[in-house]
Design a protein around this motif. Structure first.
Motif, PDB file in Angstrom:
ATOM      1  N   ALA A 103      -0.453   7.240   7.176  1.00 44.57           N
ATOM      2  CA  ALA A 103      -0.750   7.005   5.757  1.00 44.57           C
ATOM      3  C   ALA A 103       0.545   7.042   4.943  1.00 44.57           C
ATOM      4  O   ALA A 103       0.752   6.206   4.057  1.00 44.57           O
ATOM      5  CB  ALA A 103      -1.743   8.047   5.241  1.00 44.57           C
ATOM      6  N   LYS A 104       1.435   7.984   5.254  1.00 43.82           N
ATOM      7  CA  LYS A 104       2.735   8.052   4.567  1.00 43.82           C
ATOM      8  C   LYS A 104       3.521   6.763   4.788  1.00 43.82           C
ATOM      9  O   LYS A 104       4.149   6.227   3.866  1.00 43.82           O
ATOM     10  CB  LYS A 104       3.542   9.250   5.066  1.00 43.82           C
ATOM     11  CG  LYS A 104       2.950  10.579   4.688  1.00 43.82           C
ATOM     12  CD  LYS A 104       3.718  11.712   5.342  1.00 43.82           C
ATOM     13  CE  LYS A 104       3.058  13.047   5.043  1.00 43.82           C
ATOM     14  NZ  LYS A 104       3.753  14.162   5.696  1.00 43.82           N
ATOM     15  N   PHE A 105       3.483   6.269   6.025  1.00 44.41           N
ATOM     16  CA  PHE A 105       4.199   5.044   6.357  1.00 44.41           C
ATOM     17  C   PHE A 105       3.609   3.855   5.597  1.00 44.41           C
ATOM     18  O   PHE A 105       4.340   3.050   5.021  1.00 44.41           O
ATOM     19  CB  PHE A 105       4.143   4.802   7.871  1.00 44.41           C
ATOM     20  CG  PHE A 105       4.827   3.541   8.308  1.00 44.41           C
ATOM     21  CD1 PHE A 105       6.208   3.472   8.365  1.00 44.41           C
ATOM     22  CD2 PHE A 105       4.094   2.419   8.654  1.00 44.41           C
ATOM     23  CE1 PHE A 105       6.845   2.306   8.767  1.00 44.41           C
ATOM     24  CE2 PHE A 105       4.729   1.251   9.052  1.00 44.41           C
ATOM     25  CZ  PHE A 105       6.096   1.200   9.112  1.00 44.41           C
ATOM     26  N   MET A 106       2.297   3.740   5.575  1.00 43.41           N
ATOM     27  CA  MET A 106       1.643   2.612   4.897  1.00 43.41           C
ATOM     28  C   MET A 106       1.887   2.650   3.391  1.00 43.41           C
ATOM     29  O   MET A 106       2.077   1.604   2.760  1.00 43.41           O
ATOM     30  CB  MET A 106       0.147   2.584   5.206  1.00 43.41           C
ATOM     31  CG  MET A 106      -0.160   2.227   6.650  1.00 43.41           C
ATOM     32  SD  MET A 106       0.673   0.712   7.230  1.00 43.41           S
ATOM     33  CE  MET A 106       0.084  -0.498   6.077  1.00 43.41           C
ATOM     34  N   ILE A 107       1.894   3.833   2.794  1.00 45.47           N
ATOM     35  CA  ILE A 107       2.201   3.953   1.367  1.00 45.47           C
ATOM     36  C   ILE A 107       3.622   3.462   1.101  1.00 45.47           C
ATOM     37  O   ILE A 107       3.865   2.743   0.130  1.00 45.47           O
ATOM     38  CB  ILE A 107       2.000   5.401   0.884  1.00 45.47           C
ATOM     39  CG1 ILE A 107       0.504   5.729   0.866  1.00 45.47           C
ATOM     40  CG2 ILE A 107       2.641   5.626  -0.484  1.00 45.47           C
ATOM     41  CD1 ILE A 107       0.179   7.199   0.679  1.00 45.47           C
ATOM     42  N   ALA A 108       4.554   3.815   1.978  1.00 48.53           N
ATOM     43  CA  ALA A 108       5.938   3.356   1.826  1.00 48.53           C
ATOM     44  C   ALA A 108       6.026   1.838   1.950  1.00 48.53           C
ATOM     45  O   ALA A 108       6.765   1.183   1.200  1.00 48.53           O
ATOM     46  CB  ALA A 108       6.835   4.024   2.859  1.00 48.53           C
ATOM     47  N   VAL A 109       5.279   1.249   2.876  1.00 52.11           N
ATOM     48  CA  VAL A 109       5.269  -0.211   3.042  1.00 52.11           C
ATOM     49  C   VAL A 109       4.701  -0.871   1.784  1.00 52.11           C
ATOM     50  O   VAL A 109       5.286  -1.830   1.261  1.00 52.11           O
ATOM     51  CB  VAL A 109       4.455  -0.625   4.294  1.00 52.11           C
ATOM     52  CG1 VAL A 109       4.212  -2.127   4.325  1.00 52.11           C
ATOM     53  CG2 VAL A 109       5.166  -0.174   5.557  1.00 52.11           C
ATOM     54  N   ILE A 110       3.601  -0.354   1.269  1.00 49.57           N
ATOM     55  CA  ILE A 110       2.998  -0.914   0.059  1.00 49.57           C
ATOM     56  C   ILE A 110       3.938  -0.787  -1.125  1.00 49.57           C
ATOM     57  O   ILE A 110       4.117  -1.717  -1.908  1.00 49.57           O
ATOM     58  CB  ILE A 110       1.623  -0.251  -0.221  1.00 49.57           C
ATOM     59  CG1 ILE A 110       0.623  -0.664   0.862  1.00 49.57           C
ATOM     60  CG2 ILE A 110       1.106  -0.604  -1.619  1.00 49.57           C
ATOM     61  CD1 ILE A 110      -0.654   0.147   0.867  1.00 49.57           C
ATOM     62  N   ASP A 111       4.572   0.381  -1.255  1.00 52.48           N
ATOM     63  CA  ASP A 111       5.552   0.573  -2.343  1.00 52.48           C
ATOM     64  C   ASP A 111       6.688  -0.435  -2.223  1.00 52.48           C
ATOM     65  O   ASP A 111       7.129  -1.004  -3.234  1.00 52.48           O
ATOM     66  CB  ASP A 111       6.109   2.003  -2.320  1.00 52.48           C
ATOM     67  CG  ASP A 111       5.113   3.034  -2.819  1.00 52.48           C
ATOM     68  OD1 ASP A 111       4.060   2.648  -3.382  1.00 52.48           O
ATOM     69  OD2 ASP A 111       5.379   4.239  -2.630  1.00 52.48           O
ATOM     70  N   ALA A 112       7.179  -0.654  -1.003  1.00 55.23           N
ATOM     71  CA  ALA A 112       8.270  -1.614  -0.806  1.00 55.23           C
ATOM     72  C   ALA A 112       7.839  -3.023  -1.161  1.00 55.23           C
ATOM     73  O   ALA A 112       8.594  -3.779  -1.776  1.00 55.23           O
ATOM     74  CB  ALA A 112       8.758  -1.555   0.647  1.00 55.23           C
ATOM     75  N   LEU A 113       6.615  -3.374  -0.799  1.00 60.49           N
ATOM     76  CA  LEU A 113       6.097  -4.705  -1.144  1.00 60.49           C
ATOM     77  C   LEU A 113       5.939  -4.896  -2.642  1.00 60.49           C
ATOM     78  O   LEU A 113       6.048  -5.997  -3.161  1.00 60.49           O
ATOM     79  CB  LEU A 113       4.766  -4.965  -0.437  1.00 60.49           C
ATOM     80  CG  LEU A 113       4.828  -5.115   1.085  1.00 60.49           C
ATOM     81  CD1 LEU A 113       3.434  -5.169   1.677  1.00 60.49           C
ATOM     82  CD2 LEU A 113       5.632  -6.341   1.465  1.00 60.49           C
ATOM     83  N   ASN A 114       5.678  -3.786  -3.340  1.00 60.01           N
ATOM     84  CA  ASN A 114       5.526  -3.825  -4.801  1.00 60.01           C
ATOM     85  C   ASN A 114       6.853  -3.627  -5.521  1.00 60.01           C
ATOM     86  O   ASN A 114       6.890  -3.515  -6.746  1.00 60.01           O
ATOM     87  CB  ASN A 114       4.522  -2.765  -5.251  1.00 60.01           C
ATOM     88  CG  ASN A 114       3.118  -3.115  -4.858  1.00 60.01           C
ATOM     89  OD1 ASN A 114       2.756  -4.274  -4.797  1.00 60.01           O
ATOM     90  ND2 ASN A 114       2.314  -2.099  -4.571  1.00 60.01           N
ATOM     91  N   GLY A 115       7.957  -3.536  -4.770  1.00 57.98           N
ATOM     92  CA  GLY A 115       9.269  -3.413  -5.369  1.00 57.98           C
ATOM     93  C   GLY A 115       9.601  -2.025  -5.860  1.00 57.98           C
ATOM     94  O   GLY A 115      10.489  -1.861  -6.692  1.00 57.98           O
ATOM     95  N   GLU A 116       8.926  -1.027  -5.370  1.00 56.07           N
ATOM     96  CA  GLU A 116       9.195   0.356  -5.814  1.00 56.07           C
ATOM     97  C   GLU A 116      10.191   1.032  -4.916  1.00 56.07           C
ATOM     98  O   GLU A 116      10.365   0.746  -3.788  1.00 56.07           O
ATOM     99  CB  GLU A 116       7.887   1.144  -5.837  1.00 56.07           C
ATOM    100  CG  GLU A 116       6.923   0.584  -6.847  1.00 56.07           C
ATOM    101  CD  GLU A 116       5.584   1.308  -6.852  1.00 56.07           C
ATOM    102  OE1 GLU A 116       5.543   2.508  -6.484  1.00 56.07           O
ATOM    103  OE2 GLU A 116       4.593   0.688  -7.208  1.00 56.07           O
TER     104      GLU A 116
END
Length: 113
Positions: free
Chosen positions: A100-113
């Motif tokens: 879940a931590k990894f997926m949140i990081a991937v989503i954040d990266a995709l959103n430019g965060e």
């Protein structure tokens, strides 16, 4: 799960000038650049000492389908050292919480965060 097919491996290769398939180097690089910064403390490669220290209770045993396609046979933990590096996850063992931590990081990266 971190895959040997992922685009992330290119970044690691470029940063360190090493080949992704070098297991010991790969494990250390991914731990330093992905697992540690994300707080993924329950994630390791099957080639790591951390995997060796897992007890039978901590290890989610995988199963293999029998020839009759009905019976499931447990795969021994020690066998994972030999087959784990060839799986789609590149031999990564993790927990749902760490993923879940990894997926949140991937989503954040995709959103430019």
């Amino acid at each position: 799960v971190v895959s040997t097919q992922s685009t992330g491996s290119s970044g690691i290769n470029a940063e360190y000038g090493k080949q992704w398939y070098q297991r010991r180097v790969r494990g250390e690089q991914v731990k330093e650049t992905v697992f540690d910064p994300l707080g993924m403390t329950q994630t390791c490669f099957v080639s790591d000492e951390q995997f060796d220290q897992l007890t039978e209770e901590e290890f989610a045993r995988p199963y293999q389908e029998g020839e009759d396609r009905k019976t499931l046979y447990p795969i021994p933990k020690e066998a994972m050292k030999y087959i784990g590096i060839h799986n789609p996850a590149g031999g990564v063992i993790s927990t749902a919480g760490d993923m879940a931590k990894f997926m949140i990081a991937v989503i954040d990266a995709l959103n430019g965060e």
